[in-house]
Scaffold this motif. Structure first.
Motif, mmCIF file in Angstrom:
data_model
loop_
_atom_site.group_PDB
_atom_site.id
_atom_site.type_symbol
_atom_site.label_atom_id
_atom_site.label_comp_id
_atom_site.label_asym_id
_atom_site.label_seq_id
_atom_site.Cartn_x
_atom_site.Cartn_y
_atom_site.Cartn_z
ATOM 1 N N UNK A 136 0.821 -1.199 0.000
ATOM 2 C CA UNK A 136 0.000 0.000 0.000
ATOM 3 C C UNK A 136 0.861 1.258 0.000
ATOM 4 N N UNK A 137 0.315 2.343 -0.552
ATOM 5 C CA UNK A 137 0.986 3.637 -0.564
ATOM 6 C C UNK A 137 0.046 4.661 0.063
ATOM 7 N N UNK A 138 0.593 5.548 0.875
ATOM 8 C CA UNK A 138 -0.216 6.580 1.517
ATOM 9 C C UNK A 138 0.407 6.977 2.833
ATOM 10 N N UNK A 139 -0.067 8.052 3.430
ATOM 11 C CA UNK A 139 0.405 8.413 4.750
ATOM 12 C C UNK A 139 1.556 9.384 4.791
ATOM 13 N N UNK B 63 -5.166 3.262 -2.187
ATOM 14 C CA UNK B 63 -4.468 4.346 -1.514
ATOM 15 C C UNK B 63 -5.378 5.527 -1.246
ATOM 16 N N UNK B 64 -6.238 5.853 -2.217
ATOM 17 C CA UNK B 64 -7.182 6.958 -2.015
ATOM 18 C C UNK B 64 -8.216 6.611 -0.935
ATOM 19 N N UNK B 65 -8.628 5.346 -0.896
ATOM 20 C CA UNK B 65 -9.531 4.916 0.185
ATOM 21 C C UNK B 65 -8.831 5.051 1.526
ATOM 22 N N UNK B 66 -7.556 4.673 1.547
ATOM 23 C CA UNK B 66 -6.772 4.723 2.782
ATOM 24 C C UNK B 66 -6.656 6.150 3.313
#
Length: 307
Positions: free
Chosen positions: A38-41, A197-200
């Motif tokens: 996953x990507x994000x944060x 990622x956008x959901x995250x």
């Protein structure tokens, strides 16, 4: 001596909550997000792109430390030394935990809690843990670039992080990613990762704003007591909150009286009530929730545009 003791316990509480928040944040990444590529944060999301692109040779913690070191310099000039002290602690702890945690977490637990439940459940679970972890850190003065912008512009930390994460996630489309087995991630899987990622980041920003709005709620307390001077002194000297004493008159008794008024965080209400009860168990107390408390010790006005 009492002030020194109070400051010690306040500091211990703040650093304990920052530690708990960082550990929750790191755990969400290590168990639910990293195993699913996953990507994000924010900065951690940037570090995840580097880790996936290098096949795990450059772990997230290294990128996290280097980027945050630069942000820390800006924060020191913008938000003051107290912010910087807590930020150094949070950055070091997060950097070490992100690297070491990937080696010490049993693969069986990751498989049971994350991989066996699918990417959607991992996105939701990881997003909640990351959002709460960031919220706990920010509420105690922990490190985040969003607070720098939030000081001068009326943008919530959750919204600020949402904008930054969107840019980082979209940039992952142009960087090659490698799976845990060393194979290159196919293009369709990269698009799917961006969607997750956008959901995250939506979950993280929502949970963060909900947490902060709850931790920053304030209450207004009115106290009527013949021991009003004693109560006012205790609140000022021991609880370190501003007190206003208003002149009043009891219409039934036609006697003059003093009304003690104080505004504090909702989380500190029980402590205030215990102090008041210890001084005068028969004190008449009125408590009401308030919004938009601005001034020293509370929120500050953010002015948009030029003066």
């Amino acid at each position: 001596m009492a002030l020194l003791k109070h400051s010690f316990w306040v500091g211990l509480k703040e650093y304990s909550l920052i530690t708990l928040g960082v550990l929750m944040y790191v755990t969400g990444w290590i168990i639910f997000l990293i195993p699913n590529n996953m990507v994000g944060g924010g900065v951690t999301g940037l570090g995840s792109i580097v880790q996936y692109a290098t096949g795990g040779a450059v772990k997230i913690g290294y990128t996290y430390f280097v980027v945050n070191a630069g942000l820390l310099v800006a924060a020191l000039f913008t938000l003051g030394r107290s912010f910087g002290a807590k930020s150094v602690y949070a950055i070091l702890l997060t950097s070490v935990a992100l690297n070491v945690g990937q080696d010490i977490f049993p693969q069986e637990i990751i498989q049971l809690l994350a991989l066996d439940n699918g990417k959607l459940m991992c996105t939701i679970s990881g997003g909640i843990m990351v959002g709460v972890g960031i919220g706990m850190s920010i509420s105690q003065g922990g490190s985040t670039i969003a607070l720098i912008v939030n000081k001068y512009r009326n943008v919530s930390p959750g919204r600020m992080i949402l904008i930054m994460d969107a840019v980082i996630i979209l940039s992952s489309l142009f960087v090659p990613s490698f799976m845990a087995d060393g194979s290159r991630m196919p293009w369709p899987d990269k698009i799917t990762t961006v969607v997750y990622g956008f959901i995250l980041i939506t979950i993280v920003s929502t949970v963060l704003d909900l947490y902060l709005s709850g931790s920053r709620q304030s209450v207004q307390i009115f106290i009527l007591s013949p021991k009003h001077a004693e109560i006012a002194d205790a609140i000022t000297n021991n609880l370190h909150r501003g007190v206003t004493v208003l002149n009043g008159k009891g219409w039934y008794t036609k006697q003059d009286t003093e009304v003690v008024m104080v505004i504090t965080r909702k989380t500190d209400l029980n402590v205030f009530l215990k102090y008041i009860n210890a001084i005068d168990p028969n004190a008449f107390i009125s408590v009401s929730s308030v919004t938009g408390v601005y001034g020293k010790g509370f929120e500050t006005f953010k002015v948009n545009g030029k003066k």
